[in-house]
Enzyme design. Structure first.
Site, PDB file in Angstrom:
ATOM      1  CG  LEU A   1     -16.664   6.324  -6.119  1.00 12.06           C
ATOM      2  CD1 LEU A   1     -18.027   5.463  -6.354  1.00 12.06           C
ATOM      3  CD2 LEU A   1     -16.882   6.818  -4.712  1.00 12.06           C
TER       4      LEU A   1
ATOM      5  CG  LEU B   1      -1.616   0.345  -0.607  1.00 12.18           C
ATOM      6  CD1 LEU B   1      -2.244  -1.029   0.123  1.00 12.18           C
ATOM      7  CD2 LEU B   1      -0.941   0.024  -1.772  1.00 12.18           C
TER       8      LEU B   1
ATOM      9  CG  ASP C   1     -10.603  11.048   1.313  1.00 13.92           C
ATOM     10  OD1 ASP C   1     -10.343  11.848   2.128  1.00 13.92           O
ATOM     11  OD2 ASP C   1     -11.480  11.575   0.642  1.00 13.92           O
TER      12      ASP C   1
ATOM     13  CB  THR D   1       0.708   3.315  -4.796  1.00 10.43           C
ATOM     14  OG1 THR D   1       1.204   3.983  -3.760  1.00 10.43           O
ATOM     15  CG2 THR D   1       0.197   2.095  -4.726  1.00 10.43           C
TER      16      THR D   1
END
Length: 256
Positions: free
Chosen positions: A97, A149, A152, A227
């Protein structure tokens, strides 16, 4: 190299984007209105924009292969990059986003394609709100893997409706996942981990993978290492909580 010298956002030695120029807020409000193009339907997704070497034309009337992996809230693309070489024949896309982060991933993929001819042609990213537009990108039963993963946590109870794993959103994910497809989730927030596990456990169209299946799945090992968020948790000695579930056909539909 001349272009890299003139562009401070690109590392001159690697040709890859410098992350510090693409920093953004850790998360965005998924319920707010953002302005970006959204395909009318999965058939309107232009694969030639995402995978130009594999799809030189936007015409996909030949029934060619489709995206199978979706990384929801892909961040800086660490998982996608790892998956790209692990599954070189599989098309995958990250959905993010935040505009700056999306731009970073685009530049990262382009740089990797230049530095590694023939590789990373199967991976792409798109700026979109996956909580609103999943059905615009994927057909029924199209995906074989979905990744969530370190999403929020939205700690306040009034904001739990913003969580990317929820009972009603799982209905959408079950729609785009084929039977046997897998949802991977991981977080370093215990309460959120329990929430995601509970949502999946209570959904009729998902069942947990066994410990044997988890140990045999090479993707599971990447959840906590590929990540930036996972690496940060590891450096700080933190704990992670994962839930990995398979899309199944409900018992009520077995004979239908």
């Amino acid at each position: 190299m001349l272009q890299n010298k003139a562009n401070p956002t690109i590392n001159k030695s690697t040709g890859l984007p410098r992350k510090r120029f693409y920093r953004a807020r850790a998360h965005s409000n998924p319920l707010s209105d953002s302005h970006f193009p959204v395909p009318l339907s999965p058939s309107h997704v232009d694969y030639s924009l995402h995978y130009p070497q594999l799809f030189p034309s936007s015409d996909r009337s030949d029934g060619s292969k489709k995206i199978e992996f979706a990384d929801i809230g892909c961040g800086f693309g660490g998982l996608l990059i790892s998956l790209s070489t692990l599954f070189p024949e599989t098309l995958m896309i990250g959905m993010e986003l935040r505009d700056k982060v999306t731009e970073y991933v685009k530049e990262r993929i382009l740089g990797l394609r230049v530095a590694n001819p023939g590789q990373y042609q199967n991976v792409s990213v798109v700026r979109t709100n996956s909580m609103k537009y999943i059905p615009n990108y994927f057909e029924k039963g199209q995906l074989s893997k979905m990744f969530f993963l370190f999403p929020d946590p939205h700690f306040k109870e009034k904001n739990h409706r913003r969580r990317v794993i929820s009972p009603h959103l799982l209905d959408e994910y079950a729609y785009v996942l084929k039977v046997g497809g897998i949802i991977y989730t991981i977080t370093d927030v215990e309460e959120l981990g329990e929430w995601m596990k509970s949502c999946l456990q209570n959904h009729l169209m998902f069942e947990p993978l066994s410990e044997t299946e988890l140990d045999a799945d090479p993707v599971v090992k990447l959840l906590s290492t590929a990540t930036e968020e996972g690496q940060k948790v590891a450096r700080n000695g933190g704990q992670t909580f994962q839930a990995v579930y398979r899309r199944i056909k409900p018992a009520s539909q077995e004979n239908s």
